[in-house]
Design a protein around this motif. Structure first.
Motif, PDB file in Angstrom:
ATOM      1  N   VAL A 371      -4.170  -7.422   7.133  1.00  0.00           N
ATOM      2  CA  VAL A 371      -3.352  -6.663   6.190  1.00  0.00           C
ATOM      3  C   VAL A 371      -1.884  -6.895   6.527  1.00  0.00           C
ATOM      4  CG1 VAL A 371      -2.673  -4.379   5.381  1.00  0.00           C
ATOM      5  CG2 VAL A 371      -5.087  -4.889   5.758  1.00  0.00           C
ATOM      6  N   PHE A 372      -1.134  -7.371   5.542  1.00  0.00           N
ATOM      7  CA  PHE A 372       0.307  -7.554   5.673  1.00  0.00           C
ATOM      8  C   PHE A 372       0.993  -6.380   4.961  1.00  0.00           C
ATOM      9  CE2 PHE A 372      -1.590 -11.697   6.082  1.00  0.00           C
ATOM     10  CZ  PHE A 372      -0.925 -12.227   7.176  1.00  0.00           C
ATOM     11  N   LYS A 373       1.886  -5.702   5.684  1.00  0.00           N
ATOM     12  CA  LYS A 373       2.436  -4.448   5.181  1.00  0.00           C
ATOM     13  C   LYS A 373       3.947  -4.526   4.988  1.00  0.00           C
ATOM     14  CE  LYS A 373       0.888  -2.016   8.615  1.00  0.00           C
ATOM     15  NZ  LYS A 373       0.578  -0.854   9.473  1.00  0.00           N
ATOM     16  N   THR A 374       4.423  -3.858   3.935  1.00  0.00           N
ATOM     17  CA  THR A 374       5.833  -3.538   3.761  1.00  0.00           C
ATOM     18  C   THR A 374       5.897  -2.037   3.524  1.00  0.00           C
ATOM     19  OG1 THR A 374       6.010  -3.693   1.340  1.00  0.00           O
ATOM     20  CG2 THR A 374       6.133  -5.765   2.579  1.00  0.00           C
ATOM     21  N   ARG A 375       7.064  -1.504   3.270  1.00  0.00           N
ATOM     22  CA  ARG A 375       7.192  -0.077   3.013  1.00  0.00           C
ATOM     23  C   ARG A 375       6.711   0.290   1.618  1.00  0.00           C
ATOM     24  NH1 ARG A 375      12.757   1.883   3.462  1.00  0.00           N
ATOM     25  NH2 ARG A 375      11.839   3.917   3.917  1.00  0.00           N
ATOM     26  N   LEU A 376       6.416  -0.719   0.791  1.00  0.00           N
ATOM     27  CA  LEU A 376       5.987  -0.449  -0.578  1.00  0.00           C
ATOM     28  C   LEU A 376       4.687  -1.154  -0.940  1.00  0.00           C
ATOM     29  CD1 LEU A 376       6.647   0.913  -3.288  1.00  0.00           C
ATOM     30  CD2 LEU A 376       7.897  -1.162  -3.919  1.00  0.00           C
ATOM     31  N   VAL A 377       4.644  -2.470  -0.763  1.00  0.00           N
ATOM     32  CA  VAL A 377       3.491  -3.264  -1.186  1.00  0.00           C
ATOM     33  C   VAL A 377       2.737  -3.785   0.035  1.00  0.00           C
ATOM     34  CG1 VAL A 377       2.743  -5.293  -2.458  1.00  0.00           C
ATOM     35  CG2 VAL A 377       4.664  -3.935  -3.299  1.00  0.00           C
ATOM     36  N   ASN A 378       1.423  -3.606   0.025  1.00  0.00           N
ATOM     37  CA  ASN A 378       0.572  -4.118   1.098  1.00  0.00           C
ATOM     38  C   ASN A 378      -0.450  -5.087   0.524  1.00  0.00           C
ATOM     39  OD1 ASN A 378       1.848  -2.438   3.015  1.00  0.00           O
ATOM     40  ND2 ASN A 378       0.508  -0.726   2.460  1.00  0.00           N
ATOM     41  N   ALA A 379      -0.878  -6.044   1.343  1.00  0.00           N
ATOM     42  CA  ALA A 379      -1.851  -7.047   0.892  1.00  0.00           C
ATOM     43  C   ALA A 379      -2.876  -7.307   1.983  1.00  0.00           C
ATOM     44  CB  ALA A 379      -1.146  -8.338   0.504  1.00  0.00           C
ATOM     45  N   LEU A 380      -4.143  -7.315   1.593  1.00  0.00           N
ATOM     46  CA  LEU A 380      -5.238  -7.674   2.495  1.00  0.00           C
ATOM     47  C   LEU A 380      -5.743  -9.055   2.122  1.00  0.00           C
ATOM     48  CD1 LEU A 380      -7.666  -7.293   4.444  1.00  0.00           C
ATOM     49  CD2 LEU A 380      -8.805  -6.011   2.617  1.00  0.00           C
ATOM     50  N   ILE A 381      -5.762  -9.956   3.101  1.00  0.00           N
ATOM     51  CA  ILE A 381      -6.343 -11.286   2.914  1.00  0.00           C
ATOM     52  C   ILE A 381      -7.566 -11.372   3.806  1.00  0.00           C
ATOM     53  CG2 ILE A 381      -5.958 -13.775   2.993  1.00  0.00           C
ATOM     54  CD1 ILE A 381      -2.998 -13.281   2.823  1.00  0.00           C
ATOM     55  N   THR A 382      -8.735 -11.479   3.182  1.00  0.00           N
ATOM     56  CA  THR A 382      -9.972 -11.550   3.962  1.00  0.00           C
ATOM     57  C   THR A 382     -10.148 -12.945   4.544  1.00  0.00           C
ATOM     58  OG1 THR A 382     -11.372 -12.203   2.107  1.00  0.00           O
ATOM     59  CG2 THR A 382     -10.989  -9.840   2.414  1.00  0.00           C
ATOM     60  N   ASP A 383     -10.964 -13.026   5.576  1.00  0.00           N
ATOM     61  CA  ASP A 383     -11.170 -14.321   6.221  1.00  0.00           C
ATOM     62  C   ASP A 383     -11.851 -15.326   5.308  1.00  0.00           C
ATOM     63  OD1 ASP A 383      -9.978 -13.304   8.455  1.00  0.00           O
ATOM     64  OD2 ASP A 383     -11.831 -12.998   9.595  1.00  0.00           O
TER      65      ASP A 383
END
Length: 405
Positions: A371-383
């Motif tokens: 999971v890559f996080k910012t203060r607003l938008v987050n993204a999960l990249i599965t393996d």
């Protein structure tokens, strides 16, 4: 749009007018700016001190939304200050270059190179999604607008005058010219630059998962305004609240502030520090390429095969299966990269280790991922190469990935 929270009652007759006002408000749309692997709605805002609480007639949230929708300001000039703090790590300018490169425009190379122009608006204006910037804006109807981005000892201007669109970067002395119907200018519009742009997007998000209220008055850029507050009702969103200062006379948004649910300073801040609604002088929109400037004809460049366009087409094809799951503020965009997950530390060497260090490793019924996080938008990249992204928490992304199994 669905019912809006308000302390005021609404009669049946008023309800019909309200629904019409909502439909008018819903027509406003601002395209999203792309960040990393995710499509992310970015709000912008400057930390502007309000100077007093003017005494204005009481209005309901419904009436204020209708006032915004009915606003039709054709002439204005002013200064907008924009500050964006997504909480991204300091990558030595890499994030700015990434944003520019992902615009897909012919000038997406930093500083402009043989593949494009430093004055290409589709690349240049992506700089607004990070840091603090000052803009000068002017408009005289739908066919004449000018936006100038003030930089250290330099200035970038985007001028629309009739059928011509000019981009000029004084630092490199490069000019980008196209026609108003050219796609580069459409891509430039993907970066919202004024409080109105951002408010339009916020109103589009209003539905029965949203609370909308009027919270007093303010004075912005010397003008009396109402405060409109938009908040998600759902748990799991990273958005805390959106506050809009709406000009009491014209209905035009003067200031837009987006704060995160985690608290602290605004994620973004955009507002006028000075504004007038008088018609700008006609010479404001005049432009002639300076002597010795390199001029790139955008309409011709757009037809030629080049690396940036190929990258854009590849990404679009890769995201052909894009879906949106969930509702309201908890909506999550998801797509499958076709098994192209992040490189592991062992397989990807230094790159895999570096990328992994920027995110949080997570596991669930879906398997494992980052999971890559910012203060607003987050993204999960599965393996296994699936992507889940939105203005939601890490836990919400993991639940979405589990539910998709």
């Amino acid at each position: 749009m669905a019912p809006i929270d308000s302390d005021d009652s609404t009669t049946a007759g008023e309800g019909e007018g309200l629904r019409a006002g909502r439909r008018r408000a819903a027509r406003y749309v601002v395209p999203v700016a792309v960040m990393g692997v995710a499509a992310a709605t970015i709000g912008l805002v400057p930390a502007l001190a309000d100077s007093g609480d003017p005494d204005l007639p009481k209005v309901t949230a419904e009436q204020l939304i209708e006032k915004i929708a009915a606003s039709d300001v054709q002439q204005l000039s002013g200064t907008v200050k924009i500050s964006t703090d997504l909480g991204l790590p300091d990558l030595g300018g890499l994030e700015s270059g990434l944003m520019s490169g992902m615009s897909g425009g012919p000038g997406s190379g930093p500083g402009g190179d043989e593949q494009g122009s430093a004055a290409d608006p589709s690349a240049k204006l992506t700089e607004l999604v990070t840091g603090t910037h000052t803009l000068r804006v002017a408009a005289d109807g739908p066919d004449r607008q000018k936006l100038s981005l003030l930089e250290n000892a330099a200035e970038y201007s985007l001028i629309h005058d009739g059928k011509d669109v000019w981009g000029y970067d004084s630092k490199s002395n490069e000019v980008y010219h196209s026609t108003a119907s050219g796609s580069p200018e459409q891509r430039a519009k993907e970066v919202p630059a004024t409080p109105k742009d951002l408010t339009d997007q916020a109103l589009k998000a209003v539905d029965d998962t949203t609370s909308v209220t009027v919270d007093g008055t303010a004075q912005v850029a010397g003008r009396d305004a109402y405060r409109l507050v938009v908040k998600p009702k759902q748990d799991g969103s990273t958005v805390g609240a959106v506050t809009v200062a709406v000009d009491a006379q014209t209905g035009m948004p003067l200031k837009f502030t987006l704060t995160p649910s985690s608290g602290g300073a605004a994620v973004v801040d955009a507002g006028f520090t000075q504004v007038t609604f008088a018609r700008p002088d006609a010479s404001t929109f005049d432009f002639t390429p300076p002597a010795g400037a390199k001029v790139t004809e955008g309409d011709e460049a757009a037809k030629a095969p080049e690396h940036g366009r190929a990258a854009e087409d590849g990404l679009a094809q890769q995201m052909g299966g894009l879906e949106v799951i969930g509702e309201g503020w908890n909506s999550i965009a998801t797509f499958d990269t076709g098994g192209q997950g992040l490189p592991t530390a062992s397989a990807g060497g230094d790159l895999g280790g570096f990328l992994g260090s920027l995110g949080d490793q997570v596991k669930g019924d879906f398997g494992s991922g980052t999971v890559f996080k910012t203060r607003l938008v987050n993204a999960l990249i599965t393996d296994d190469g699936k992507v889940y992204a939105g203005a939601v928490t890490k836990d919400a992304l993991v639940k979405a990935a589990d539910a998709a199994q």
